[in-house]
Design an enzyme around this catalytic site. Structure first.
Site, PDB file in Angstrom:
ATOM      1  N   HIS A  78      -6.373  14.170 -33.876  1.00 41.98           N
ATOM      2  CA  HIS A  78      -7.324  15.119 -33.416  1.00 41.98           C
ATOM      3  C   HIS A  78      -6.994  16.557 -34.032  1.00 41.98           C
ATOM      4  O   HIS A  78      -6.176  17.288 -33.451  1.00 41.98           O
ATOM      5  CB  HIS A  78      -7.398  15.156 -31.956  1.00 41.98           C
ATOM      6  CG  HIS A  78      -7.736  13.591 -31.441  1.00 41.98           C
ATOM      7  ND1 HIS A  78      -6.786  12.803 -31.356  1.00 41.98           N
ATOM      8  CD2 HIS A  78      -8.754  13.251 -31.002  1.00 41.98           C
ATOM      9  CE1 HIS A  78      -7.321  11.565 -30.912  1.00 41.98           C
ATOM     10  NE2 HIS A  78      -8.602  11.977 -30.382  1.00 41.98           N
ATOM     11  N   GLU A 131      -5.275  10.669  -3.398  1.00 41.21           N
ATOM     12  CA  GLU A 131      -4.424   9.578  -3.859  1.00 41.21           C
ATOM     13  C   GLU A 131      -3.879   9.739  -5.058  1.00 41.21           C
ATOM     14  O   GLU A 131      -2.913   9.955  -5.707  1.00 41.21           O
ATOM     15  CB  GLU A 131      -4.748   8.244  -3.439  1.00 41.21           C
ATOM     16  CG  GLU A 131      -5.073   7.992  -2.013  1.00 41.21           C
ATOM     17  CD  GLU A 131      -6.301   8.287  -1.339  1.00 41.21           C
ATOM     18  OE1 GLU A 131      -7.332   8.688  -2.475  1.00 41.21           O
ATOM     19  OE2 GLU A 131      -6.610   7.988  -0.550  1.00 41.21           O
ATOM     20  N   HIS A 136     -13.377  16.857 -33.764  1.00 44.70           N
ATOM     21  CA  HIS A 136     -12.337  16.443 -32.617  1.00 44.70           C
ATOM     22  C   HIS A 136     -11.496  15.616 -33.126  1.00 44.70           C
ATOM     23  O   HIS A 136     -10.286  15.697 -32.921  1.00 44.70           O
ATOM     24  CB  HIS A 136     -13.372  16.028 -31.255  1.00 44.70           C
ATOM     25  CG  HIS A 136     -12.679  15.063 -30.405  1.00 44.70           C
ATOM     26  ND1 HIS A 136     -12.309  15.877 -29.430  1.00 44.70           N
ATOM     27  CD2 HIS A 136     -12.476  13.853 -30.344  1.00 44.70           C
ATOM     28  CE1 HIS A 136     -11.539  14.966 -28.527  1.00 44.70           C
ATOM     29  NE2 HIS A 136     -11.535  13.516 -29.274  1.00 44.70           N
ATOM     30  N   HIS A 154     -10.132  -2.656   3.147  1.00 41.45           N
ATOM     31  CA  HIS A 154      -9.039  -2.238   3.645  1.00 41.45           C
ATOM     32  C   HIS A 154      -7.867  -3.039   3.293  1.00 41.45           C
ATOM     33  O   HIS A 154      -6.787  -2.632   3.254  1.00 41.45           O
ATOM     34  CB  HIS A 154      -8.721  -1.624   4.948  1.00 41.45           C
ATOM     35  CG  HIS A 154      -9.424  -0.148   5.082  1.00 41.45           C
ATOM     36  ND1 HIS A 154     -10.835  -0.077   4.768  1.00 41.45           N
ATOM     37  CD2 HIS A 154      -8.969   0.993   5.345  1.00 41.45           C
ATOM     38  CE1 HIS A 154     -11.034   1.198   4.884  1.00 41.45           C
ATOM     39  NE2 HIS A 154     -10.141   2.126   5.560  1.00 41.45           N
ATOM     40  N   ARG A 173       1.594  -3.249   8.192  1.00 42.77           N
ATOM     41  CA  ARG A 173       1.173  -2.782   9.663  1.00 42.77           C
ATOM     42  C   ARG A 173       1.597  -3.426  11.029  1.00 42.77           C
ATOM     43  O   ARG A 173       1.918  -2.716  11.779  1.00 42.77           O
ATOM     44  CB  ARG A 173      -0.370  -2.753   9.733  1.00 42.77           C
ATOM     45  CG  ARG A 173      -1.336  -2.155  10.930  1.00 42.77           C
ATOM     46  CD  ARG A 173      -2.498  -1.885  10.901  1.00 42.77           C
ATOM     47  NE  ARG A 173      -2.746  -1.463  12.328  1.00 42.77           N
ATOM     48  CZ  ARG A 173      -3.635  -2.136  13.136  1.00 42.77           C
ATOM     49  NH1 ARG A 173      -3.964  -3.179  13.024  1.00 42.77           N
ATOM     50  NH2 ARG A 173      -3.841  -1.592  14.269  1.00 42.77           N
TER      51      ARG A 173
HETATM   52  C1  LIG Z   1      -9.233   9.290 -18.818  1.00 41.60           C
HETATM   53  C2  LIG Z   1      -9.612   9.547 -20.459  1.00 41.60           C
HETATM   54  N1  LIG Z   1     -10.862   9.071 -20.753  1.00 41.60           N
HETATM   55  C3  LIG Z   1     -11.204   9.088 -21.988  1.00 41.60           C
HETATM   56  C4  LIG Z   1     -10.406   9.565 -22.956  1.00 41.60           C
HETATM   57  C5  LIG Z   1     -10.907   9.457 -24.524  1.00 41.60           C
HETATM   58  N2  LIG Z   1     -11.066  11.095 -24.905  1.00 41.60           N
HETATM   59  C6  LIG Z   1     -10.135  11.482 -25.481  1.00 41.60           C
HETATM   60  S1  LIG Z   1     -10.408  13.106 -25.864  1.00 41.60           S
HETATM   61  C7  LIG Z   1     -11.989  13.137 -25.222  1.00 41.60           C
HETATM   62  C8  LIG Z   1     -12.948  14.148 -25.122  1.00 41.60           C
HETATM   63  C9  LIG Z   1     -12.466  15.388 -24.532  1.00 41.60           C
HETATM   64  O1  LIG Z   1     -13.044  16.212 -24.614  1.00 41.60           O
HETATM   65  P1  LIG Z   1     -12.201  17.857 -24.597  1.00 41.60           P
HETATM   66  O2  LIG Z   1     -11.321  17.963 -23.496  1.00 41.60           O
HETATM   67  O3  LIG Z   1     -13.508  18.813 -24.574  1.00 41.60           O
HETATM   68  O4  LIG Z   1     -11.592  17.856 -26.092  1.00 41.60           O
HETATM   69  P2  LIG Z   1     -11.749  18.553 -27.253  1.00 41.60           P
HETATM   70  O5  LIG Z   1     -13.167  17.888 -27.778  1.00 41.60           O
HETATM   71  O6  LIG Z   1     -11.970  20.000 -27.026  1.00 41.60           O
HETATM   72  O7  LIG Z   1     -10.587  18.534 -28.225  1.00 41.60           O
HETATM   73  C10 LIG Z   1     -12.206  11.735 -24.620  1.00 41.60           C
HETATM   74  C11 LIG Z   1     -13.434  11.268 -23.984  1.00 41.60           C
HETATM   75  C12 LIG Z   1      -9.203   9.848 -22.548  1.00 41.60           C
HETATM   76  N3  LIG Z   1      -8.219  10.356 -23.629  1.00 41.60           N
HETATM   77  N4  LIG Z   1      -8.616   9.841 -21.132  1.00 41.60           N
END
Ligand SMILES: Cc1ncc(C[n+]2csc(CCOP(=O)(O)OP(=O)(O)O)c2C)c(N)n1
Length: 663
Positions: free
Chosen positions: A34, A412, A265, A474, A521
């Site tokens: 990235h 949680e 990205h 639960h 419990r």
């Molecule tokens: C919990 C989770 N869901 C999905 C992803 C896959 N994922 C990685 S980066 C991203 C997009 C993030 O967007 P942003 O925070 O705006 O990052 P940028 O494009 O600015 O690098 C996703 C969906 C992940 N890493 N973690």
């Protein structure tokens, strides 16, 4: 500080471009990764690491360093570049060249145990932000305990749109707001882009208003104007509340075609765009090439914290609390806690109380809490149910940072991730409670604790249909096997007060991973009358031997079902069937015992082996070589505990019947 300002003789923008160049080159070489986020945040990160962050690469684990959390873990090359450039020994140029390759320290997403300088494992979005809340809480607590001269640092976070969209962010930021964690600074990489394209495709939240509504100071800056960034960071250091900085950036800054788009990205720029980006940035150097003057300027920048660290070290030498401080940051007074638990276990073996195992756990906590000042308890609004508040433990609040009990609220996931941050910060040993069924809500953070090899203890009560009338919503059914499926998580399910103390001992004594205590419990009889050895630490052990001949039946059980096994054994013995009972409070520890020990506990093939646990049986047959399993195969039912057990056929009578059918 302007972009043209010189840092150690080099224009600040060139320092930032070194980050961009390394990120582009490493992603290009790996053919994955990235580049956009590091390119977008390079300017702000340069300001942070050159002017604000307190750190010393020559002592990466210096306890009073600022913590830097890259919550947007996909932008890992931002962190690796900074660690390399500022001189952290673990991240060499070779490691950068091996980005994302097998065995490198520069994994796709940062992993805390791969290199000193990586404060937490991030990638699952939002987790780092919530870890940082725990780090800031740990700092606030230790600051109160040891004073400004030993503990006085900030936690800085870079979070992206993704971190802020995740539900966990709401739990984390509202907890931080309530706790007025004024040394927590979240820098939002406000680039309006995520993977699918514009953030506006899926979100229209006013993030600044959201944070302000939760008790944060909200600031803004232009992320490519270093002077403006520095102004915001400076203001952040003066806050009496946690600080959220909306830092407006362009993803992939410098890439002529891809900047500002989702194309920057998560993929290599490609040779042409990469070359064009370097040209546009005025960077005329080859792949992985950092001109010496720029590298030296970065190294000098990195070295500027050494003096501050040395001053701290000499303060520590003179400090009256230096021994207590050393004990706290070196893992805590675990031995004292364990000794108190051993005494307590013996007292329980004498007293033989018939208690719910959650109550037994509560007593164990009481027994050790004073001996180990690092223990920091809490619950997600189930204090009276989880028995997690030690006698005399005051609430941790903005007014009383010495308090050792955290009101996590109904959060949680936020609790579990904050506890990870506390454990990573060091100086405290976090434990927190909720119902076992809601471990589903905290599971992503439990998983990361296991991956991160950190000691966090989850107190998970109401561990079966035995919770009764609250019913199947639960009543956990699949949760024990689901937790056991997480590598490096110890799942404990003690059977009585002695085992509860033993399981706590074992959980505290491990410093390389988390533990989950499954606790009942409903009351259950005392089973152990000898606590001279921690048998639970063996994972499984023979509680009662067969009498009157070679064993014909072995009943393996955990938690409250061990009492059913004991009762069934009584009947079988009375009917002339020599029967053993094996209590198995921790499958993972049992799996680590010698083959000889495991074979002795499991017995030979002549014996009929029955497992009993009020949960689905996944994992049981492999663990003990069973012939039959008595447990759950459906959701539970709303009913008094006794009726529920009878309805689902988890009774001593059913065990006896099964044994006789199969013998
Ligand atoms: C919990 C989770 N869901 C999905 C992803 C896959 N994922 C990685 S980066 C991203 C997009 C993030 O967007 P942003 O925070 O705006 O990052 P940028 O494009 O600015 O690098 C996703 C969906 C992940 N890493 N973690």
């Amino acid at each position: 500080m302007s972009n043209g300002e010189k840092i150690e003789g080099v224009p600040a923008k060139d320092l930032a471009n070194a980050i961009r160049a390394l990120a582009m080159d490493a992603v290009e070489a790996a053919k994955s990764g990235h580049p956009g986020m590091p390119m977008g945040m390079a300017d702000a990160a340069t300001v942070l690491f050159s002017k604000f962050l307190k750190y010393d690469p020559s002592e990466p684990n210096w306890p009073d360093r600022d913590r830097f959390v890259l919550s947007a873990g996909h932008g890992s090359m931002l962190l690796y570049s900074l660690l390399y450039l500022t001189g952290y020994p673990d991240i060499t140029l070779d490691e950068i060249k091996r980005f994302r390759q097998l065995g490198s320290r520069t994994a796709g997403h940062p992993e805390n145990f791969l290199a000193a300088g990586i404060e937490t494992t991030t990638g699952p979005l939002g987790q780092g932000l919530a870890n940082a809340v725990g780090m800031a809480m740990a700092e606030a607590h230790l600051n109160a305990r040891f004073g400004d001269e030993l503990v006085n640092h900030r936690t800085w976070v870079i979070a992206g749109d993704g971190c802020l969209m995740e539900g966990i962010s709401q739990e984390a930021l509202t907890l931080a707001g309530r706790q007025k964690l004024n040394k927590l600074v979240v820098i939002w990489d406000d680039n309006s882009i995520s993977i699918d394209g514009a953030v506006s495709l899926s979100d229209s939240t006013d993030q600044k208003a959201r944070f302000a509504a939760s008790g944060w100071n909200v600031l803004e800056c232009e992320g490519h104007d270093m002077e403006d960034v520095a102004r915001a960071f400076q203001a952040a250091t003066q806050s009496n509340l946690p600080v959220f900085i909306a830092c407006k950036t362009i993803i992939g800054y410098g890439a002529p075609k891809k900047a500002g788009t989702a194309k920057a990205h998560g993929e290599a720029l490609g040779a042409e765009e990469l070359a064009a980006a370097k040209a546009k940035l005025g960077w005329s150097h080859g792949p992985f090439e950092i001109p010496d003057n720029i590298l030296q300027a970065w190294r000098k920048t990195g070295a500027r914290g050494a003096g501050v660290r040395e001053e701290w070290a000499s303060r520590l030498k003179r400090a009256s609390k230096r021994d207590a401080f050393a004990a706290a940051v070196n893992g805590g007074n675990v031995e004292a806690a364990v000794a108190h638990l051993a005494l307590h276990a013996r007292a329980m073996a004498e007293e033989k109380p018939a208690l719910a195992t959650r109550a037994s756990s509560g007593r164990a906590i009481d027994a050790m809490f004073e001996a180990c000042p690092e223990l920091l308890g809490g619950s997600a609004d189930l204090t009276g149910s989880n028995n997690t508040q030690a006698k005399g433990a005051a609430d941790f609040t903005p007014e009383n940072r010495l308090g050792r009990y955290v009101r996590y609220g109904i959060r949680e996931h936020g609790m579990a991730a904050a506890m990870n941050g506390m454990a990573l910060h060091g100086g405290v040993i976090p434990f927190g409670g909720t119902f076992l069924v809601f471990s589903d809500y905290s599971r992503p953070a439990i998983r990361l604790a296991a991956l991160s090899k950190i000691r966090v203890i989850h107190v998970l009560t109401h561990d079966s249909i035995g919770l009764g009338e609250d019913g199947p919503t639960h009543q956990p059914v699949e949760h024990l096997p689901a937790l056991r499926a997480i590598p490096n998580l110890y799942v404990f399910r003690p059977a009585d007060a002695v085992e509860a103390a033993e399981c706590w001992q074992a959980a505290l004594l491990r410093d390389d991973g988390p533990s989950a205590m499954a606790l009942s419990r409903q009351a259950t009889p005392a089973l152990r009358d000898d606590a001279s050895e921690n048998l639970s630490a063996r994972g499984a052990y023979e509680l009662l031997p067969a009498e009157g001949g070679a064993s014909r039946v072995a009943i393996f059980a955990t938690g409250t079902e061990v009492a059913l096994a004991v009762k069934a054994r009584e009947t079988l013995q009375a009917q002339g069937v020599p029967t053993r009972v094996i209590s198995a409070p921790c499958f993972e520890l049992f799996g680590q015992q010698s083959d000889d020990y495991q074979d002795a506990v499991c017995g030979d093939d002549e014996e009929l082996k029955i497992g009993v646990e009020a949960a689905i049986g996944q994992g049981w047959f492999e663990a003990f070589g069973l012939d039959a399993f008595i447990g759950m195969s459906t959701f539970g039912a709303s009913a008094p505990a006794k009726d529920a057990y009878a309805h689902f056929g988890i009774t001593a009578e059913a065990i006896v019947e099964t044994a006789k059918d199969l013998l």
